[in-house]
Motif scaffolding. Structure first.
Motif, short mmCIF file in Angstrom:
data_model
loop_
_atom_site.label_atom_id
_atom_site.label_comp_id
_atom_site.label_asym_id
_atom_site.label_seq_id
_atom_site.Cartn_x
_atom_site.Cartn_y
_atom_site.Cartn_z
N VAL A 28 0.83 -1.21 0.00
CA VAL A 28 0.00 0.00 0.00
C VAL A 28 0.86 1.27 0.00
CG1 VAL A 28 -0.34 0.28 2.49
CG2 VAL A 28 -2.19 0.89 0.93
N GLN A 29 2.09 1.16 0.54
CA GLN A 29 2.97 2.33 0.54
C GLN A 29 3.47 2.69 -0.86
OE1 GLN A 29 3.14 4.53 2.86
NE2 GLN A 29 1.77 3.19 3.98
N ARG A 51 0.68 4.96 -1.95
CA ARG A 51 0.75 6.23 -1.20
C ARG A 51 1.91 7.09 -1.70
NH1 ARG A 51 -3.54 7.33 1.73
NH2 ARG A 51 -4.16 5.77 3.24
N PHE A 76 2.16 0.77 9.11
CA PHE A 76 2.44 1.13 7.72
C PHE A 76 1.21 1.12 6.83
CE2 PHE A 76 6.85 0.37 8.92
CZ PHE A 76 7.43 1.48 8.33
N VAL A 77 0.19 0.40 7.24
CA VAL A 77 -1.04 0.37 6.44
C VAL A 77 -1.63 1.78 6.34
CG1 VAL A 77 -3.40 -0.51 6.33
CG2 VAL A 77 -1.54 -2.03 6.98
N ASN A 78 -1.55 2.52 7.44
CA ASN A 78 -2.13 3.86 7.46
C ASN A 78 -1.11 4.98 7.27
OD1 ASN A 78 -4.97 3.27 7.93
ND2 ASN A 78 -4.25 2.39 9.85
N ALA A 79 0.14 4.61 7.08
CA ALA A 79 1.18 5.64 6.88
C ALA A 79 0.85 6.45 5.63
CB ALA A 79 2.55 4.97 6.73
#
Lengths: 113, 137
Positions: free
Chosen positions: A53-54, A57, B12-15
């Motif tokens: 997911v990063q 992002r 890290f999922v919400n980073a």
């Protein structure tokens, strides 16, 4: 070259953004290191084997619209959802980073530096 | 306009959620896209640092008509040598942080490149505070 040509060159599949394959791109950057991606000025395309997911992002923050995942990596549903919110195109390629970059370079995609 | 976010160690999922939210706000305010990119890249670097290197912390953002001020304050462990940490390539990242694509020692230098004002203060055992400001014009 168009994203459609990239997909054809890489024998790739499109995980998100099928309707945007006529988009023209000139340059690409390849890295598994998101720290480096965050230092880029302007490029719409990232070739990477980092599939989490990063990755999404980081590309959102760095204003990268197109991600080509190599080594057969597939984005998760969470990743696709986040990418969709940010109008991205996700392409999945079975080749190694080296082979994918070689083919794209040969087809005319330019390096950022 | 004031916004505040909490970041959790190792999450890290919400980073990047705070940075993403700030990006949306600045877009709505019609801030120049190049300026938005500088703001969110710097903020994202600081946010990831608080999650990757520290025991979490807070992100505070104040948006005025002509500038944005961001403060990322973590709960430690603190940086013993800030000058060392400001140099490219210097990192103490754990392997799991590197697995996420970070930890190359580019964070603080990249913040410096993207903001108009950066101030880093740290006390070992207490925490690190990163203050950043970007002018809109």
């Amino acid at each position: 070259m168009t994203l459609k040509e990239i997909v054809d060159t890489l024998g790739a599949t499109v995980a998100l953004g099928q309707e945007r394959l006529d988009m023209e791109v000139e340059h690409a950057f390849a890295s598994d290191l998101m720290s480096d991606v965050l230092t880029l000025k302007d490029t719409p395309v990232l070739v990477t084997g980092l599939c989490n997911v990063q990755t999404i992002r980081t590309c959102d923050m760095a204003t990268l619209d197109v991600i080509i995942f190599v080594r057969g990596k597939k984005p998760t549903d969470d990743m696709v959802e986040l990418a969709e919110e940010n109008d991205m195109v996700l392409i999945c390629c079975p080749y190694s980073m080296f082979k994918a970059c070689g083919l794209l370079y040969q087809a005319g995609l330019k390096p950022l530096y | 306009m004031h916004q505040e976010y909490t970041v959790v160690e190792g999450d890290f999922v919400n980073a990047g959620k705070a940075s993403s939210s700030v990006k949306k706000t600045l877009k709505q305010l019609n801030v120049n896209p190049q300026v938005i990119k500088r703001v969110v890249v710097a903020l994202y670097e600081a946010e990831v640092n608080a999650i990757a290197h520290a025991y979490g912390g807070t992100v505070s953002v104040d948006i005025d008509a002509d500038k944005i001020r961001m403060v990322v304050a973590d709960k430690g462990p603190g940086i013993p040598d800030i000058a060392w940490a400001m140099e490219e390539g210097h990192s103490t990242a754990r392997p799991e942080v590197r697995d996420m694509g970070f930890g190359a020692g580019m964070g603080l230098p990249n913040m410096q490149k993207n903001v108009d004002h950066l101030n880093v203060t740290s006390e070992v055992g207490v925490g690190t505070t990163v203050e950043m400001e970007v002018k809109f014009v």
